[in-house]
Design a protein around this motif. Sequence first.
Motif, PDB file in Angstrom:
ATOM      1  N   VAL A  46       0.842  -1.201   0.000  1.00  0.00           N
ATOM      2  CA  VAL A  46       0.000   0.000   0.000  1.00  0.00           C
ATOM      3  C   VAL A  46       0.874   1.247   0.000  1.00  0.00           C
ATOM      4  O   VAL A  46       0.625   2.214  -0.717  1.00  0.00           O
ATOM      5  CB  VAL A  46      -0.936  -0.009   1.222  1.00  0.00           C
ATOM      6  CG1 VAL A  46      -1.584   1.362   1.422  1.00  0.00           C
ATOM      7  CG2 VAL A  46      -2.003  -1.076   1.077  1.00  0.00           C
ATOM      8  N   ILE A  47       1.922   1.199   0.816  1.00  0.00           N
ATOM      9  CA  ILE A  47       2.789   2.363   0.940  1.00  0.00           C
ATOM     10  C   ILE A  47       3.645   2.563  -0.304  1.00  0.00           C
ATOM     11  O   ILE A  47       3.730   3.662  -0.832  1.00  0.00           O
ATOM     12  CB  ILE A  47       3.653   2.224   2.216  1.00  0.00           C
ATOM     13  CG1 ILE A  47       2.740   2.413   3.442  1.00  0.00           C
ATOM     14  CG2 ILE A  47       4.796   3.217   2.231  1.00  0.00           C
ATOM     15  CD1 ILE A  47       3.352   1.993   4.751  1.00  0.00           C
ATOM     16  N   LYS A  48       4.230   1.455  -0.791  1.00  0.00           N
ATOM     17  CA  LYS A  48       5.104   1.582  -1.967  1.00  0.00           C
ATOM     18  C   LYS A  48       4.353   2.110  -3.180  1.00  0.00           C
ATOM     19  O   LYS A  48       4.868   2.908  -3.942  1.00  0.00           O
ATOM     20  CB  LYS A  48       5.696   0.205  -2.336  1.00  0.00           C
ATOM     21  CG  LYS A  48       7.000  -0.113  -1.650  1.00  0.00           C
ATOM     22  CD  LYS A  48       7.357  -1.581  -1.823  1.00  0.00           C
ATOM     23  CE  LYS A  48       8.024  -1.878  -3.157  1.00  0.00           C
ATOM     24  NZ  LYS A  48       8.498  -3.299  -3.214  1.00  0.00           N
ATOM     25  N   SER A  69       1.562   3.849  -3.396  1.00  0.00           N
ATOM     26  CA  SER A  69       0.540   4.857  -3.081  1.00  0.00           C
ATOM     27  C   SER A  69       0.483   5.996  -4.073  1.00  0.00           C
ATOM     28  O   SER A  69      -0.493   6.750  -4.085  1.00  0.00           O
ATOM     29  CB  SER A  69       0.804   5.435  -1.690  1.00  0.00           C
ATOM     30  OG  SER A  69       1.968   6.238  -1.733  1.00  0.00           O
TER      31      SER A  69
END
Lengths: 310, 310
Positions: free
Chosen positions: B219-221, B223
């Motif tokens: 999710v973070i990578k 985003s």
Amino acid sequence: MSGQKHGPVYGRVALIGLGLIASSMFWAMKRAGLAGEVTGYARSAETRATARRIGLCDRVCDSAQEAVQDADLVVLCVPVGAMGPVMEDIAPLLKPGATVSDVGSVKRHVIDAVQPHIPEGVHFVPAHPLAGTEHSGPESGFSELFDNRWSLLVPVEGTDPDATARLRALWEGMGANVDEMDADHHDLVLAVTSHTPHLIAYTMVGVADDLRRVTDSEVIKYSAAGFRDFTRIAASDPTMWRDVFLTNKDATLEILGRFTEELFALQRAIRTGDGEHLHDYFTRTRAIRRGIIEAGQDTDAPDFGRGQKK
Amino acid sequence: MSGQKHGPVYGRVALIGLGLIASSMFWAMKRAGLAGEVTGYARSAETRATARRIGLCDRVCDSAQEAVQDADLVVLCVPVGAMGPVMEDIAPLLKPGATVSDVGSVKRHVIDAVQPHIPEGVHFVPAHPLAGTEHSGPESGFSELFDNRWSLLVPVEGTDPDATARLRALWEGMGANVDEMDADHHDLVLAVTSHTPHLIAYTMVGVADDLRRVTDSEVIKYSAAGFRDFTRIAASDPTMWRDVFLTNKDATLEILGRFTEELFALQRAIRTGDGEHLHDYFTRTRAIRRGIIEAGQDTDAPDFGRGQKK
């Protein structure tokens, strides 16, 4: 990586479709000298004329067939729903040993639509650069679009590892970080990080537009208070996004279902005055933001959204 | 307006609560010389210590009562739910002829909670600057926060026009554009442009966090593809937002109802494959974005969200 001069990775690259991604690819390839010659084709005569005027592509062709002749790499940069027909059209003209790739936001559908038309001896390496702006068209591209962004390669079963490695070198040369991912997992991850957020942003902007008691000018004047980020997302290309939702239906509907469930729980907390539930929820979501900043995907500048964007 | 030197508008200003808005007000007042002396108070001893360390306020007091003594303007900069109790606390110490204002995101509730405690001879002019970042606390403020943003004044019945005009001069001196609006209309407009978008962003970020098959790091990578703007919105102060939803309940629930209705229509279009409905909807929402850019509330730079924010 960015700005560095590489040797050419492909002799000739053909870009089919000349929108934001294709035009950014052209400028990024030029910046690093990654291709000997880049041909381009767009269905619209107006787009082709614009491309010729601004020097987008070394040669703009009047047919996709002409553009792909002798190409070592063909990149399909059309909306997801158009990939299959375009592939069918160019298949007979592909050079043996060439690689076909794409930049679609959905991968399972593209693979199902494109793969059957790939001729014997031609490689197919689907890809998806996670980069964009709300702008579209041949004039919207710029060479830095992919710098430090992720580009996901989604090789299909039996893809030649050398073809995949070469495409990876191209994306890295254009400034991107490259990961490989399975098609179905890709579609789920993107449903969470991109497709559902876009649908929600579109919906919220539509609600504002519908509401008679709040005028458009009020919505626009006072948009700085949160709504502005939604309008930015909701300004993206309508055709591209229509195709995304139609072709990543299952994952989008699943995430939407979860979203509605959570929204209803928060709505109920508001209705019943359950401040603890709201506070706990809002505290938890803060942590994700911190993770994103630490992962280098955004800046932590205190005046976000207000400063000049270069 | 910004950066210009004005004469003082008030002799002494007291800021109660020292978060993002109050600290930005202090630096913006200093920039333009709008106040003779600025006193400050925060409930937390840690916040007061930080304020003293960074020179936030000319004088940091250990009680709200001390801070408001002899103040010509008292600005309540605490979460909406705390406004009433704080006002009750300081009421006996207010100087006759002084003005009380606030910066709360909800106005009807604040008026109902604060107004009954306003002493005879003291003016009450509620206000709401439409400006913010995802950061909070005494160190998050900066003098440019209000530049070219709207600040809404919501005078109550019987408010002295001179007191309103003077507060307007202060906000204009801090760089803001000023409008006046009725409290109930304010709460509806903000439910559309700010409160509901925030709730939706919080929800979407919560969904991503819940989903077991997509890891947090994914999710973070990934985003950058739309989700990032949601995390930014969803990183705002939990206490402030809890109070907003609890105190602007009716308008928020109404807009949420409309949102859900529209979302279900789009969801159904995805399920049934109605591409025309989707395309029409997405085309319509694009126009609002253009309006916002024309209204000067955002830039049209082609690499939004990627450039350095100053």
